[in-house]
Enzyme design. Structure first.
Site, PDB file in Angstrom:
ATOM      1  N   HIS A  53       0.845  -1.203   0.000  1.00 52.70           N
ATOM      2  CA  HIS A  53       0.000   0.000   0.000  1.00 52.70           C
ATOM      3  C   HIS A  53       0.875   1.244   0.000  1.00 52.70           C
ATOM      4  O   HIS A  53       2.087   1.166   0.149  1.00 52.70           O
ATOM      5  CB  HIS A  53      -0.990  -0.005   1.167  1.00 52.70           C
ATOM      6  CG  HIS A  53      -0.378   0.105   2.524  1.00 52.70           C
ATOM      7  ND1 HIS A  53       0.420  -0.875   3.077  1.00 52.70           N
ATOM      8  CD2 HIS A  53      -0.449   1.092   3.462  1.00 52.70           C
ATOM      9  CE1 HIS A  53       0.808  -0.495   4.282  1.00 52.70           C
ATOM     10  NE2 HIS A  53       0.305   0.692   4.545  1.00 52.70           N
ATOM     11  N   HIS A  55       1.467   3.927   1.900  1.00 51.71           N
ATOM     12  CA  HIS A  55       2.055   4.682   3.016  1.00 51.71           C
ATOM     13  C   HIS A  55       3.584   4.750   2.918  1.00 51.71           C
ATOM     14  O   HIS A  55       4.238   3.789   2.512  1.00 51.71           O
ATOM     15  CB  HIS A  55       1.636   4.073   4.354  1.00 51.71           C
ATOM     16  CG  HIS A  55       0.201   4.375   4.695  1.00 51.71           C
ATOM     17  ND1 HIS A  55      -0.504   3.631   5.619  1.00 51.71           N
ATOM     18  CD2 HIS A  55      -0.638   5.334   4.235  1.00 51.71           C
ATOM     19  CE1 HIS A  55      -1.739   4.136   5.712  1.00 51.71           C
ATOM     20  NE2 HIS A  55      -1.840   5.167   4.880  1.00 51.71           N
ATOM     21  N   ASP A  57       5.954   4.630   5.029  1.00 49.87           N
ATOM     22  CA  ASP A  57       6.798   3.667   5.739  1.00 49.87           C
ATOM     23  C   ASP A  57       6.878   2.321   4.995  1.00 49.87           C
ATOM     24  O   ASP A  57       7.551   1.396   5.455  1.00 49.87           O
ATOM     25  CB  ASP A  57       6.346   3.474   7.192  1.00 49.87           C
ATOM     26  CG  ASP A  57       4.955   2.914   7.329  1.00 49.87           C
ATOM     27  OD1 ASP A  57       4.028   3.398   6.629  1.00 49.87           O
ATOM     28  OD2 ASP A  57       4.763   1.981   8.138  1.00 49.87           O
ATOM     29  N   HIS A  58       6.212   2.226   3.838  1.00 51.29           N
ATOM     30  CA  HIS A  58       6.285   1.022   3.001  1.00 51.29           C
ATOM     31  C   HIS A  58       6.873   1.322   1.624  1.00 51.29           C
ATOM     32  O   HIS A  58       7.203   0.408   0.883  1.00 51.29           O
ATOM     33  CB  HIS A  58       4.886   0.405   2.841  1.00 51.29           C
ATOM     34  CG  HIS A  58       4.282   0.027   4.159  1.00 51.29           C
ATOM     35  ND1 HIS A  58       4.102  -1.270   4.555  1.00 51.29           N
ATOM     36  CD2 HIS A  58       3.865   0.802   5.197  1.00 51.29           C
ATOM     37  CE1 HIS A  58       3.585  -1.283   5.782  1.00 51.29           C
ATOM     38  NE2 HIS A  58       3.439  -0.041   6.198  1.00 51.29           N
ATOM     39  N   HIS A 111      -7.367  -0.672   5.777  1.00 48.83           N
ATOM     40  CA  HIS A 111      -6.300   0.221   6.253  1.00 48.83           C
ATOM     41  C   HIS A 111      -6.122   1.353   5.235  1.00 48.83           C
ATOM     42  O   HIS A 111      -6.128   2.532   5.599  1.00 48.83           O
ATOM     43  CB  HIS A 111      -5.019  -0.583   6.432  1.00 48.83           C
ATOM     44  CG  HIS A 111      -3.825   0.207   6.867  1.00 48.83           C
ATOM     45  ND1 HIS A 111      -3.698   0.746   8.123  1.00 48.83           N
ATOM     46  CD2 HIS A 111      -2.695   0.554   6.189  1.00 48.83           C
ATOM     47  CE1 HIS A 111      -2.539   1.398   8.197  1.00 48.83           C
ATOM     48  NE2 HIS A 111      -1.921   1.299   7.051  1.00 48.83           N
ATOM     49  N   ASP A 128      -0.073  -3.814   6.273  1.00 50.27           N
ATOM     50  CA  ASP A 128      -0.693  -3.329   7.504  1.00 50.27           C
ATOM     51  C   ASP A 128      -2.140  -3.792   7.645  1.00 50.27           C
ATOM     52  O   ASP A 128      -2.967  -3.111   8.266  1.00 50.27           O
ATOM     53  CB  ASP A 128      -0.658  -1.793   7.545  1.00 50.27           C
ATOM     54  CG  ASP A 128       0.741  -1.250   7.776  1.00 50.27           C
ATOM     55  OD1 ASP A 128       1.676  -2.044   7.989  1.00 50.27           O
ATOM     56  OD2 ASP A 128       0.899  -0.012   7.730  1.00 50.27           O
ATOM     57  N   HIS A 166       4.798  -4.731  10.631  1.00 50.97           N
ATOM     58  CA  HIS A 166       5.193  -4.035  11.859  1.00 50.97           C
ATOM     59  C   HIS A 166       5.360  -4.997  13.034  1.00 50.97           C
ATOM     60  O   HIS A 166       4.661  -5.997  13.133  1.00 50.97           O
ATOM     61  CB  HIS A 166       4.146  -2.979  12.258  1.00 50.97           C
ATOM     62  CG  HIS A 166       4.108  -1.788  11.350  1.00 50.97           C
ATOM     63  ND1 HIS A 166       4.914  -0.687  11.532  1.00 50.97           N
ATOM     64  CD2 HIS A 166       3.362  -1.532  10.250  1.00 50.97           C
ATOM     65  CE1 HIS A 166       4.650   0.211  10.579  1.00 50.97           C
ATOM     66  NE2 HIS A 166       3.712  -0.275   9.791  1.00 50.97           N
TER      67      HIS A 166
HETATM   68 FE    FE Z   1       2.846   0.756   8.052  1.00 47.09          FE
HETATM   69 ZN    ZN Z   2       0.222   1.695   6.524  1.00 49.58          ZN
END
Ligand code: FE
Ligand code: ZN
Length: 247
Positions: A53, A55, A57-58, A111, A128, A166
């Site tokens: 996805h 975001h 942090d990915h 999410h 996530d 995570h």
């Molecule tokens: Fe994440």
């Molecule tokens: Zn995420």
């Protein structure tokens, strides 16, 4: 046989690396440096990037990885992913020919609206959406969508390994324990997670079969009456709301 390595990144992310014969697939590179270090130190050539996805942090490491390696970036069709080369929909197959790997795409909105998971070789890379002991926060989708997505993932074989993005296991299990204080599986999962973390070992992968015994969000049928809810989607919704305000 391929093996899967966890690269800890950012605060509490795991970037998963599927490697075999000095080739690798990189899943959700939220940053590039730890990945580049790992590849260099182990003389491994990346052959593809998989993204669950949008975001940061990915996805934050994609650009830097591509500046060094000319490789395809597979990601959800319904989201904007930087440098994406392949737009994936439900049931699409991702073939990594040189490594003999094939993943099936599972759309799992909730999410985020376009979130996908990759399933193959009894391994699930679910970003996530599903965590050990919990599930992702619902930022873009509806509770009903997230419930349906988790139901889809929980229908995979019990021995499917879950590579979530995570290290949230211990805090998830604290909530699970509050919901089910007498659940022995949750208690031993907490003990095991604490032991792992004290030795800096990831608590992942978990398995679908195991999550069905410890993850409240996969236990809506069991928890329905306790939560005072009529049906499983509303049990899920109640649990998600409780978790959102937990501690
Ligand atoms: Fe994440
Ligand atoms: Zn995420």
């Amino acid at each position: 046989m391929s093996r899967v390595i966890a690269i800890p990144a950012l605060q509490d992310n795991y970037i998963w690396i599927v490697e075999q014969n000095n080739q690798a697939v990189v899943v959700d590179p939220g940053e590039s440096k730890p990945v580049l270090d790992y590849l260099r130190n182990n003389k491994i050539q990346p052959v593809a990037i998989l993204i669950t996805h949008h975001h940061l942090d990915h996805t934050g490491g994609i650009g830097e990885l591509l500046s060094q390696f000319n490789i395809p970036v597979y990601g959800p069709a319904k989201e904007v992913i930087p440098h994406q080369t392949h737009r994936l929909f439900e049931k699409n197959l991702v073939h990594i020919a040189s490594m003999n790997l094939t993943y099936q795409v599972i759309e799992c909105p909730g999410h985020t609206l376009g979130h996908i998971a990759f399933y193959g070789h009894r391994q699930l890379f679910c970003g996530d959406t599903l965590f050990s002991g919990g599930c992702g926060r619902i930022f873009e989708g509806t509770h009903a969508q997230m419930y349906e997505s988790l139901t889809k993932l929980s229908a995979l074989p019990d021995d499917t390994q879950i590579f979530a993005a995570h290290e949230y296991t211990l805090s998830n299990l604290a909530f699970a324990h509050e919901i089910e204080p007498n659940n022995q599986c949750i208690q031993s999962a907490i003990t095991k997670a604490k032991l792992n973390l004290s030795k800096h070992i990831p608590t992942l992968p978990s398995t679908i079969g195991r999550e069905k015994t410890i993850n409240p969000f996969l236990r809506c049928q069991t928890l329905k009456s306790q939560m005072g809810t009529e049906d499983e989607p509303s049990t899920f919704s109640r649990l998600r709301e409780k978790k959102d305000s937990f501690r």
